[in-house]
Design a protein around this motif. Structure first.
Motif, PDB file in Angstrom:
ATOM      1  N   ARG A 663       8.828  26.050  -4.746  1.00 49.71           N
ATOM      2  CA  ARG A 663       8.012  26.404  -5.910  1.00 49.71           C
ATOM      3  C   ARG A 663       8.616  27.666  -6.565  1.00 49.71           C
ATOM      4  NH1 ARG A 663       2.378  24.885  -5.648  1.00 49.71           N
ATOM      5  NH2 ARG A 663       1.883  27.069  -6.181  1.00 49.71           N
ATOM      6  N   LEU A 664       9.805  27.536  -7.113  1.00 52.67           N
ATOM      7  CA  LEU A 664      10.523  28.716  -7.584  1.00 52.67           C
ATOM      8  C   LEU A 664       9.989  29.226  -8.922  1.00 52.67           C
ATOM      9  CD1 LEU A 664      14.186  27.947  -6.507  1.00 52.67           C
ATOM     10  CD2 LEU A 664      12.279  28.894  -5.217  1.00 52.67           C
ATOM     11  N   GLN A 735      16.820  31.640  -0.256  1.00 55.20           N
ATOM     12  CA  GLN A 735      16.125  30.463  -0.786  1.00 55.20           C
ATOM     13  C   GLN A 735      16.772  29.925  -2.060  1.00 55.20           C
ATOM     14  OE1 GLN A 735      12.126  32.175  -0.928  1.00 55.20           O
ATOM     15  NE2 GLN A 735      11.619  31.173   1.005  1.00 55.20           N
ATOM     16  N   GLN A 736      17.076  30.778  -3.021  1.00 55.21           N
ATOM     17  CA  GLN A 736      17.657  30.295  -4.269  1.00 55.21           C
ATOM     18  C   GLN A 736      19.140  29.964  -4.118  1.00 55.21           C
ATOM     19  OE1 GLN A 736      16.575  32.978  -7.497  1.00 55.21           O
ATOM     20  NE2 GLN A 736      14.452  33.071  -6.794  1.00 55.21           N
ATOM     21  N   GLN A 753      19.111  26.157  -4.584  1.00 53.70           N
ATOM     22  CA  GLN A 753      18.064  25.623  -5.444  1.00 53.70           C
ATOM     23  C   GLN A 753      17.755  26.683  -6.484  1.00 53.70           C
ATOM     24  OE1 GLN A 753      14.301  24.621  -3.676  1.00 53.70           O
ATOM     25  NE2 GLN A 753      13.424  23.913  -5.597  1.00 53.70           N
ATOM     26  N   LEU A 754      17.957  26.368  -7.733  1.00 51.88           N
ATOM     27  CA  LEU A 754      17.781  27.353  -8.796  1.00 51.88           C
ATOM     28  C   LEU A 754      16.375  27.310  -9.368  1.00 51.88           C
ATOM     29  CD1 LEU A 754      21.122  26.964 -10.769  1.00 51.88           C
ATOM     30  CD2 LEU A 754      20.511  28.707  -9.108  1.00 51.88           C
ATOM     31  N   HIS A 800      23.333  21.087  -2.688  1.00 56.98           N
ATOM     32  CA  HIS A 800      22.442  21.595  -3.721  1.00 56.98           C
ATOM     33  C   HIS A 800      21.144  20.804  -3.674  1.00 56.98           C
ATOM     34  CE1 HIS A 800      22.471  24.062  -7.550  1.00 56.98           C
ATOM     35  NE2 HIS A 800      21.289  23.469  -7.581  1.00 56.98           N
ATOM     36  N   THR A 801      20.025  21.512  -3.799  1.00 55.32           N
ATOM     37  CA  THR A 801      18.722  20.848  -3.830  1.00 55.32           C
ATOM     38  C   THR A 801      18.511  20.225  -5.210  1.00 55.32           C
ATOM     39  OG1 THR A 801      17.864  22.459  -2.277  1.00 55.32           O
ATOM     40  CG2 THR A 801      16.251  21.182  -3.513  1.00 55.32           C
ATOM     41  N   LEU A 802      18.120  18.964  -5.218  1.00 53.57           N
ATOM     42  CA  LEU A 802      17.960  18.218  -6.472  1.00 53.57           C
ATOM     43  C   LEU A 802      16.488  17.939  -6.744  1.00 53.57           C
ATOM     44  CD1 LEU A 802      20.792  15.588  -5.933  1.00 53.57           C
ATOM     45  CD2 LEU A 802      20.951  17.814  -7.043  1.00 53.57           C
ATOM     46  N   PRO A 803      16.149  17.648  -7.993  1.00 56.95           N
ATOM     47  CA  PRO A 803      14.772  17.225  -8.294  1.00 56.95           C
ATOM     48  C   PRO A 803      14.386  16.004  -7.462  1.00 56.95           C
ATOM     49  CG  PRO A 803      15.995  17.661 -10.318  1.00 56.95           C
ATOM     50  CD  PRO A 803      16.994  17.707  -9.195  1.00 56.95           C
TER      51      PRO A 803
END
Length: 819
Positions: A663-664, A735-736, A753-754, A800-803
């Motif tokens: 929940r960035l 985290q980011q 994850q941006l 990379h974390t994706l949607p």
């Protein structure tokens, strides 16, 4: 190494990403750089109401930003400011005047490792004052700098008020400083002021002492005198604070505990036309007599300019570690740079600690043992400037992410060694240890903080994973094991695995089993099992994992309150109690290794989202952070007392909790809340930060208490607190950017994850193991890129974390298509 994943379009590899980002800068009003090229932050707002500290690892000064030294602090009420050379306080204050007119600053500046005050022009003289404490020195240096277009000659006057005083006992302990403090003696000799306190307090188990302080300059005075009364600069009739806060005026100059003396020095100074001249003063102290104080003085005054340059250079080196570029959040980037300085400011070193069990100030027994040296991160200034368990166990996350490994290692060693002296082999971790070695709280006979004991193994594990230091693990493994054994042997009377005892929150109406203790016990068990596996201790792996698995399986069932979308703050006879305390965020804040897999949070995504959404409402926080205790009106729980003030630790935990669940966008509320407290913003009517530019405070301005600068000086929270950095640097790095080292096993995972709408971010010179890492991440029109350049030996996993709903079209690794 670069990995790119493309969603629904042709892949594009952005190998030059870091170069493109490296030119971004962060600029905020009232920022500047000094002669060393280091950043500075300044303010002109209400200097007489703002405290400051300039800190070295063996000395510090605490006063007001206009150059005054009123009584401040609450442990020994009114006596926590001035100049300290731990383990003792030496001065109440030092004041400067020109031609009989006392100086009062009109502008205050925080630098890297020093502070500076600009005085109003005085008959054509431009005047600045620079304060700093060289590391390794029991001395504070003050430089008075003068410049003028014309040649000027003037008399520089200095008033000094001593208060040689032990760091313990305090004002309301047994014994108290009323019983313990002795009269100071003052003299003027060889161009210096000399203060001494000698004797033995009329207190059982007190030792004879010989304390001394020396005050003088790099030039010879034209006159000097010493005496018992007066010598307080512009204060002619001092207001004396009584011990009771109920009887105290808004502001005092001294206290009834005080038994100091004073003195004055005068100097004839000439400044050539168009040139600048600095007159340096040293305040040196010792708890080992006059000869030692003289030696400290001579060493400090020998080369003040060189010492200042060395101090700033060391701080610039720390700025160069974990060098961030956050184009989408310049405020956060700048805050983190200052938090690196805050962590360095917190480092304290004391020698010859006499470990003494005081049972929350009720006793003063003979020492149980001695510790030759302790180095640690002070929790906060001016009242929490010594060793704490829980503070260090949160600050460890910021320390490793900032590449400041050795101070936090030493902090944990000090906690361990003092706990072993005070508590034997019980496994219990002490809570609070004063400079002199007095254990205020956390002995076996005290209730102690359960959370401190269960968090110790996790702190050891974090350091081990970031450093890969096998010797560190071996050094601390048995003590970490004894921590968790103590919990289940002594603090689980009903055998339900939920530990009893004190946690981070102690308020009326709470049950015996606290939420944060339960959460950190689960994490502690898994971290112990992880370390036990590395140590080949299969029996402990099974013991810890079995308990942790059972607790994790039962956790939501027994703690989750569906009707309020929160976990219970505590349990009493297995019944959940909800009071809306900040610890409600801890189930989402923790992470741990379980069966070789990283686990983020203890609860389901659905429950985490519901709980964190509620924490985002006005009942639980505002733009300055998450409240200690929320208020009714946004959930279905009944009425309960609220405490609407935001500790920077509470806000940090909220930020980390949001990040664990991806929940960035929501996380930014909390990272921004802590960051804004450090940085001057003249466009904001509240006059941020509330006190010292660059310093993360303990508590933010709040509906409950308003601004800190409006509160009495003897009732304020800390102007500088270390733990808040957990909520800024850890979310960005861990985290980011997704930097997750497990170097104890030789692996490094980087899965970025941006935040939404971020143009990308990067970090250079991230220290880990015996090497460094450069990492960057971007997300642009369906192309998600992570670039890593590790200069260390490790097995690397990168991604990379994706949607959630994304479908991967192609993926490349260093330009080559991969599955």
């Amino acid at each position: 190494m670069t990995v790119s994943q493309t969603v629904g379009m042709k892949v594009s590899v952005l190998i030059s990403l870091f170069v493109l980002l490296a030119g971004a800068t962060a600029a905020t009003a009232q920022n500047d750089t000094d002669a060393f090229g280091a950043p500075t932050l300044s303010t002109e707002d209400r200097l007489e109401d703002r405290r400051y500290v300039a800190v070295g690892d063996r000395a510090y000064i605490a006063g007001m930003q206009n150059g005054s030294f009123p009584a401040m602090g609450f442990h020994t009420r009114g006596e926590m400011g001035g100049i300290w050379t731990p383990p003792i306080k030496v001065l109440d204050g030092i004041w400067f005047g020109v031609n009989g007119a006392w100086l009062e600053a009109e502008r205050f500046t925080s630098g890297y490792g020093y502070t500076q005050m600009e005085m109003p022009e005085n008959d054509g003289l431009e005047i600045t004052r620079t304060d700093f404490a060289p590391d390794g020195s029991h001395a504070v240096l003050v430089g008075m700098s003068f410049s003028s277009d014309e040649e000027r000659s003037f008399t520089l006057g200095v008033d000094v008020r001593s208060e040689l005083m032990s760091s313990y006992p305090w004002g309301k302990t047994t014994p108290s400083q009323t019983d313990f403090n002795l009269e100071d003696e003052a003299s003027f000799a060889e161009g210096r002021l000399v203060f001494r306190e000698r004797g033995t307090p009329d207190v059982e188990n007190a030792s004879e002492h010989d304390w001394a302080a020396i005050v003088g300059s790099s030039i010879e005075p034209s006159a000097g005198e010493a005496g018992d009364e007066g010598f307080r600069g512009p204060v002619e009739e001092p207001e004396i604070c009584p011990p009771s806060p109920d009887e105290a005026p808004e502001r005092c100059d001294d206290t009834e505990y005080g038994k100091g003396a004073g003195g004055q020095l005068e100097y004839e100074v000439s400044v050539p036309a168009g040139e600048a001249r600095t007159v340096w003063f040293a305040v040196a102290g010792s708890d080992a007599g006059l000869e030692e104080a003289n030696a400290e003085f001579e060493a400090a005054i020998a080369d003040p300019e060189g010492a200042l340059a060395e101090k700033v250079s060391s701080r610039l080196a720390l700025e160069g570690r974990t060098e961030l570029d956050i184009p989408g959040d310049a405020q956060l980037e700048e805050s983190i740079d200052w938090s690196k300085q805050n962590l360095a400011d917190a480092v304290q070193t004391v020698d010859d600690l006499a470990i003494r069990e005081t049972n929350a100030g009720e006793n003063y027994p003979a020492p149980e043992g001695n510790l030759k040296r302790a180095r640690f991160l002070a929790a906060g200034f001016p009242d929490y400037q010594w060793l704490f368990g829980t503070d260090g166990e949160y600050t460890v996350f910021a320390s490793v992410a900032a590449g400041q490994f050795e101070p936090i290692k030493d902090h944990l060693r000090a906690l361990r060694d003092i706990s072993l002296i005070d508590n034997g082999d019980s496994g219990k971790v002490v809570h609070e240890v004063v400079y002199d070695g007095s254990v205020y709280f956390g002995s076996n006979a005290d209730d102690g903080n359960t959370d401190e004991t269960v968090k110790f193994p996790s702190a050891v594990a974090v350091v081990w994973r970031w450093t890969g230091d096998a010797a560190w693990l071996e050094e601390n493994y048995e003590f970490s094991k004894s921590n968790m054994e103590y919990i289940f042997r002594e603090l689980d009377e009903d055998g339900d695995l939920w530990p009893e005892g004190l946690g981070n929150v102690e308020r009326e109406g709470m049950g015996e089993e606290k939420l944060d203790n339960a959460v950190y016990t689960i994490r502690g068990l898994y971290d112990l099992a992880d370390m036990a596996e590395a140590m080949g201790d299969t029996e402990t792996v099974e013991w810890a994992t079995e308990r942790a698995d059972e607790m994790l399986e039962r956790f939501d069932e027994e703690w989750w309150m569906e009707e309020v979308s929160q976990h219970a703050d505590s349990l009493e006879d297995d019944e959940p109690i909800q009071q809306r305390h900040w610890i409600g965020a801890t189930p989402m804040e923790v992470e741990f290794e379980r069966n070789g897999e990283l686990v983020l949070g203890l609860t389901t995504e659905e429950r985490a989202n519901a709980a964190l959404d509620l924490r985002q409402t006005e009942c639980f926080g505002d733009e300055f952070g998450m409240f200690h205790t929320g208020r009714a009106g946004c959930d279905e729980a009944g009425e309960s007392p609220s405490e609407e003030q935001a500790f920077t630790l509470n806000t940090a935990i909220a930020a980390v909790a949001e990040g664990n669940y991806g929940r960035l966008e929501e996380q930014k509320k909390w990272t921004s809340a802590n960051a804004r407290l450090q940085l001057p913003n003249p466009e904001n009517a509240s006059g941020e930060p509330d006190e010292m530019p660059g310093a993360m405070p303990e508590i933010a301005p709040s509906p409950m208490n308003g601004r800190t600068v409006d509160r009495p000086l003897t009732e304020r929270p800390m102007v500088h607190q270390a733990w808040g950095a957990y909520g800024t640097i850890w979310p960005v790095i861990h985290q980011q950017l997704g930097v997750r080292p497990d170097l104890g096993r030789g692996t490094l995972e980087i899965v970025s994850q941006l935040p939404p709408d971020s143009p990308g971010l990067s970090a250079n010179n991230v220290l880990m193991g015996d090497g460094t890492l450069a990492v960057s991440a971007s997300a642009n029109e369906g192309v998600y890129t992570t670039t890593a350049t590790p200069s260390l030996t490790a097995k690397l996993a990168i991604g990379h974390t994706l949607p959630k709903d994304a479908e991967v079209a192609t993926a490349t690794l260093d330009g080559e298509t991969v599955p």
